[in-house]
Design a protein around this motif. Structure first.
Motif, PDB file in Angstrom:
ATOM      1  N   VAL A 189      76.655  54.014  -3.644  1.00  0.00           N
ATOM      2  CA  VAL A 189      78.039  53.547  -3.751  1.00  0.00           C
ATOM      3  C   VAL A 189      78.996  54.739  -3.790  1.00  0.00           C
ATOM      4  CG1 VAL A 189      79.707  52.383  -5.263  1.00  0.00           C
ATOM      5  CG2 VAL A 189      77.448  51.368  -4.867  1.00  0.00           C
ATOM      6  N   GLY A 190      78.624  55.775  -4.528  1.00  0.00           N
ATOM      7  CA  GLY A 190      79.459  56.970  -4.594  1.00  0.00           C
ATOM      8  C   GLY A 190      79.610  57.632  -3.237  1.00  0.00           C
ATOM      9  N   ALA A 191      78.513  57.653  -2.473  1.00  0.00           N
ATOM     10  CA  ALA A 191      78.556  58.277  -1.153  1.00  0.00           C
ATOM     11  C   ALA A 191      79.380  57.463  -0.160  1.00  0.00           C
ATOM     12  CB  ALA A 191      77.130  58.454  -0.617  1.00  0.00           C
ATOM     13  N   LEU A 192      79.590  56.184  -0.452  1.00  0.00           N
ATOM     14  CA  LEU A 192      80.343  55.310   0.439  1.00  0.00           C
ATOM     15  C   LEU A 192      81.812  55.162   0.044  1.00  0.00           C
ATOM     16  CD1 LEU A 192      77.705  52.459   0.794  1.00  0.00           C
ATOM     17  CD2 LEU A 192      78.586  53.826   2.691  1.00  0.00           C
ATOM     18  N   THR A 193      82.161  55.607  -1.162  1.00  0.00           N
ATOM     19  CA  THR A 193      83.480  55.310  -1.731  1.00  0.00           C
ATOM     20  C   THR A 193      84.445  56.482  -1.594  1.00  0.00           C
ATOM     21  OG1 THR A 193      82.442  53.825  -3.347  1.00  0.00           O
ATOM     22  CG2 THR A 193      84.686  54.540  -3.809  1.00  0.00           C
ATOM     23  N   ASP A 194      85.685  56.137  -1.306  1.00  0.00           N
ATOM     24  CA  ASP A 194      86.762  57.121  -1.242  1.00  0.00           C
ATOM     25  C   ASP A 194      87.639  56.945  -2.489  1.00  0.00           C
ATOM     26  OD1 ASP A 194      88.779  58.879  -0.657  1.00  0.00           O
ATOM     27  OD2 ASP A 194      89.587  57.742   1.041  1.00  0.00           O
ATOM     28  N   PHE A 195      87.664  57.952  -3.345  1.00  0.00           N
ATOM     29  CA  PHE A 195      88.480  57.891  -4.559  1.00  0.00           C
ATOM     30  C   PHE A 195      89.932  58.306  -4.302  1.00  0.00           C
ATOM     31  CE2 PHE A 195      84.279  58.351  -6.716  1.00  0.00           C
ATOM     32  CZ  PHE A 195      84.340  57.177  -7.453  1.00  0.00           C
ATOM     33  N   GLY A 196      90.264  58.581  -3.054  1.00  0.00           N
ATOM     34  CA  GLY A 196      91.607  59.009  -2.706  1.00  0.00           C
ATOM     35  C   GLY A 196      92.693  58.054  -3.158  1.00  0.00           C
ATOM     36  N   PRO A 197      92.578  56.731  -2.894  1.00  0.00           N
ATOM     37  CA  PRO A 197      93.626  55.801  -3.332  1.00  0.00           C
ATOM     38  C   PRO A 197      93.853  55.814  -4.842  1.00  0.00           C
ATOM     39  CG  PRO A 197      92.235  54.766  -1.690  1.00  0.00           C
ATOM     40  CD  PRO A 197      91.579  56.067  -2.042  1.00  0.00           C
ATOM     41  N   LEU A 198      92.790  56.007  -5.615  1.00  0.00           N
ATOM     42  CA  LEU A 198      92.937  56.068  -7.066  1.00  0.00           C
ATOM     43  C   LEU A 198      93.680  57.323  -7.487  1.00  0.00           C
ATOM     44  CD1 LEU A 198      92.320  55.034  -9.917  1.00  0.00           C
ATOM     45  CD2 LEU A 198      90.088  56.157  -9.768  1.00  0.00           C
ATOM     46  N   ARG A 297     100.160  58.826  -0.765  1.00  0.00           N
ATOM     47  CA  ARG A 297     100.126  60.219  -0.302  1.00  0.00           C
ATOM     48  C   ARG A 297      98.697  60.607   0.053  1.00  0.00           C
ATOM     49  NH1 ARG A 297      98.036  63.927  -3.823  1.00  0.00           N
ATOM     50  NH2 ARG A 297      97.665  63.233  -5.969  1.00  0.00           N
ATOM     51  N   LYS A 298      98.553  61.629   0.859  1.00  0.00           N
ATOM     52  CA  LYS A 298      97.242  62.121   1.250  1.00  0.00           C
ATOM     53  C   LYS A 298      96.683  62.997   0.134  1.00  0.00           C
ATOM     54  CE  LYS A 298      94.733  64.518   4.922  1.00  0.00           C
ATOM     55  NZ  LYS A 298      94.835  65.224   6.233  1.00  0.00           N
ATOM     56  N   VAL A 299      95.465  62.716  -0.272  1.00  0.00           N
ATOM     57  CA  VAL A 299      94.809  63.461  -1.354  1.00  0.00           C
ATOM     58  C   VAL A 299      93.927  64.544  -0.746  1.00  0.00           C
ATOM     59  CG1 VAL A 299      93.274  63.291  -3.348  1.00  0.00           C
ATOM     60  CG2 VAL A 299      94.853  61.419  -2.824  1.00  0.00           C
ATOM     61  N   SER A 300      94.037  65.753  -1.265  1.00  0.00           N
ATOM     62  CA  SER A 300      93.292  66.882  -0.712  1.00  0.00           C
ATOM     63  C   SER A 300      91.818  66.845  -1.113  1.00  0.00           C
ATOM     64  CB  SER A 300      93.907  68.204  -1.174  1.00  0.00           C
ATOM     65  OG  SER A 300      93.719  68.371  -2.572  1.00  0.00           O
ATOM     66  N   LYS A 301      91.022  67.568  -0.372  1.00  0.00           N
ATOM     67  CA  LYS A 301      89.592  67.699  -0.667  1.00  0.00           C
ATOM     68  C   LYS A 301      89.381  68.283  -2.051  1.00  0.00           C
ATOM     69  CE  LYS A 301      85.634  70.496   0.857  1.00  0.00           C
ATOM     70  NZ  LYS A 301      85.146  71.415   1.915  1.00  0.00           N
ATOM     71  N   GLY A 302      90.167  69.309  -2.409  1.00  0.00           N
ATOM     72  CA  GLY A 302      90.014  69.940  -3.718  1.00  0.00           C
ATOM     73  C   GLY A 302      90.273  68.971  -4.855  1.00  0.00           C
ATOM     74  N   GLU A 303      91.264  68.097  -4.713  1.00  0.00           N
ATOM     75  CA  GLU A 303      91.562  67.117  -5.757  1.00  0.00           C
ATOM     76  C   GLU A 303      90.382  66.168  -5.971  1.00  0.00           C
ATOM     77  OE1 GLU A 303      95.857  65.527  -5.984  1.00  0.00           O
ATOM     78  OE2 GLU A 303      95.616  66.137  -3.891  1.00  0.00           O
ATOM     79  N   LYS A 304      89.796  65.732  -4.873  1.00  0.00           N
ATOM     80  CA  LYS A 304      88.682  64.790  -4.983  1.00  0.00           C
ATOM     81  C   LYS A 304      87.466  65.434  -5.653  1.00  0.00           C
ATOM     82  CE  LYS A 304      90.056  62.123  -0.890  1.00  0.00           C
ATOM     83  NZ  LYS A 304      89.681  61.671   0.462  1.00  0.00           N
TER      84      LYS A 304
END
Length: 474
Positions: A189-198, A297-304
């Motif tokens: 599930v973690g590998a499939l999920t994008d936490f960007g919207p959160l 807004r677009k979330v950066s790789k570093g933030e994730k």
């Protein structure tokens, strides 16, 4: 000729048809219902189909090849010779799952019948004693431990020898008892999920937390209906709409209810498109459903990556018992977002996830034995699960409306429909929020906004499960 007749009679008596019970036939009907939803309606087929087939196998007598069968034999010791008399009749005490704790050495001891159904416990108490201790059986003549045999002593003066043959389920079920299958599912599930919207809209955490109101409400309702605290917590977690978490918690605090809880959790997850929309329309107005939200807004790789790192540390420090789920969830997401482990991400998303799903589904299905599953308690659990799901949906909707009244937040109002996505059925609940929004306004796109509370619900449900284990398992 007589020997041939006797052999034929033995063959007839050994056939499974003679061991069928009415509960098993009822479970065949339950299996057909699950297969109908999984195959015909295509509601969560990847899990409902293995669960259904596992339940079918569990309700066909198999002489212990799949599900272990225990036998009890009264053992008397001749005081003069010291020899053991094992001429007592072997008494079938039914299909038993995981009644004996594995021994690390020959001197180990363990209590018996911890995770049996009420009927099985009553059968054990009648056959043996109210309080039993089980030890490896030592043959007095040879002084050696006989593998597969155990000596049970209790309040009664007699001693009992228990023979337990290990079946396929005894090995598959270790994936649940040892916390392997739910953790591997969370990895996928973690590998499939994008936490960007959160991360783009942290307010979504409140919506994910609000949806856990269904868990708390159902916990109190189950307690009022005389379930134990452990059973009530496992039933309540159904409201989180997270199958692996429900299995994880039930295996810890209410293993005797594992089958009913797992079926309820996955069934309601599959029925999200049917259950949630009526409540969403009932607790929102037409104008609220038409609210359009600003693009995230677009979330950066570093933030994730930083988010995965911080959440792993904070949540496990606060709730160590949630580590198997949250640790693997964040590991899977870190593999995804670091963008240098494509092979591992593909494995977690596909092969590993698929294999684990099959084994998890079959293991859950094998717990659905007729004598344990066909009882009033099971129907009560299913009804409470529906209450949990409904209350969780309503809490998310109401929370969104309250947030819109907070000064400063009212300038950029939230569409209340995304609050219903706080249940952690990823990503189905978010899609339902989007679809209902589009019914009100075809130009309204809520999917990415709904993913925020959706993934927040996954984290929230796992934390609550860890809290229950910490406070109720001691």
């Amino acid at each position: 000729m007589q020997e041939l007749i006797n052999s034929f009679v033995d063959f007839i008596n050994g056939m499974g048809i003679s061991q069928m019970t009415w509960q098993m036939y009822v479970m065949w009907g339950v299996v057909l219902v699950l297969l109908f939803f999984g195959v015909v309606k295509q509601f969560e087929p990847l899990l409902l189909v293995p669960i259904a087939f596992g339940a079918l196998i569990a309700n066909i007598p198999d002489n212990g090849m799949v599900i272990s069968q225990a036998y009890k034999q009264v053992v008397s010791v001749n005081q003069q010779t010291g020899k053991v008399d094992t001429t007592g009749k072997m008494i079938d005490v039914g299909f038993i799952t995981a009644t004996l704790t594995p021994f690390e050495d020959e001197q180990g001891e363990a209590e018996i019948a911890k995770d049996l159904s009420p009927e099985e416990k009553a059968k054990f108490n009648e056959a043996m004693a109210e309080k039993q201790t089980v030890k490896p059986y030592v043959n007095p003549e040879t002084g050696k431990v006989e593998k597969g045999k155990y000596q049970v002593t209790g309040q009664k003066a007699e001693k009992v020898m228990l023979s337990l043959s290990g079946g396929l389920f005894d090995f598959l079920s270790q994936g649940i008892k040892c916390e392997i299958f739910p953790a591997l599912i969370f990895l996928g599930v973690g590998a499939l999920t994008d936490f960007g919207p959160l991360l783009a809209s942290p307010k979504a955490l409140l919506l994910g937390a609000a949806a856990q109101g269904g868990v708390a409400c159902t916990f109190l309702a189950a307690m009022a209906l005389d379930f134990t605290q452990g059973q009530a917590s496992a039933i309540g977690i159904i409201g989180g709409a997270d199958g692996p978490t429900s299995i994880f918690l039930a295996s810890k605090l209410a293993p005797e209810l594992l089958g009913a809880i797992a079926v309820a959790a996955y069934s309601y997850m599959a029925l999200v498109p049917l259950i949630q929309p009526p409540f969403m329309k009932m607790f929102t107005t037409e104008e609220q459903r038409k609210i359009k939200m600003k693009s995230l807004r677009k979330v950066s790789k570093g933030e994730k990556l930083f988010f995965c790192f911080v959440v792993t540390i904070v949540t496990i420090l606060l709730c160590p018992d949630a580590a198997p789920l949250l640790g693997m969830l964040m590991l899977g997401n870190f593999l995804r977002e670091c963008q240098v482990t494509d092979r591992l991400v593909n494995c977690a998303q596909n092969e590993l996830m698929n294999i684990t799903t099959i084994l998890l589904g079959v293991s859950v299905g094998l717990t659905m034995q007729g004598a344990r599953f066909v009882q009033a308690q099971t129907m009560l659990i299913i009804c409470l699960g529906l209450v949990a799901f409904a209350v969780a949906t309503i809490c998310g909707l109401v929370c969104a409306q309250i947030m819109n009244r907070i000064p400063g937040w009212s300038k950029n109002p939230i569409n209340p429909l995304i609050g219903s996505a706080g249940v952690s059925a990823v990503p189905m609940a978010a899609r339902v929020s989007h679809n209902v929004g589009q019914q009100a306004d075809r130009s309204n796109f809520l999917l990415m906004h709904a993913m925020g509370p959706n993934v927040a619900g996954v984290i929230g449900t796992a934390v609550i499960a860890g809290y229950y284990i910490t406070t109720l398992s001691h």
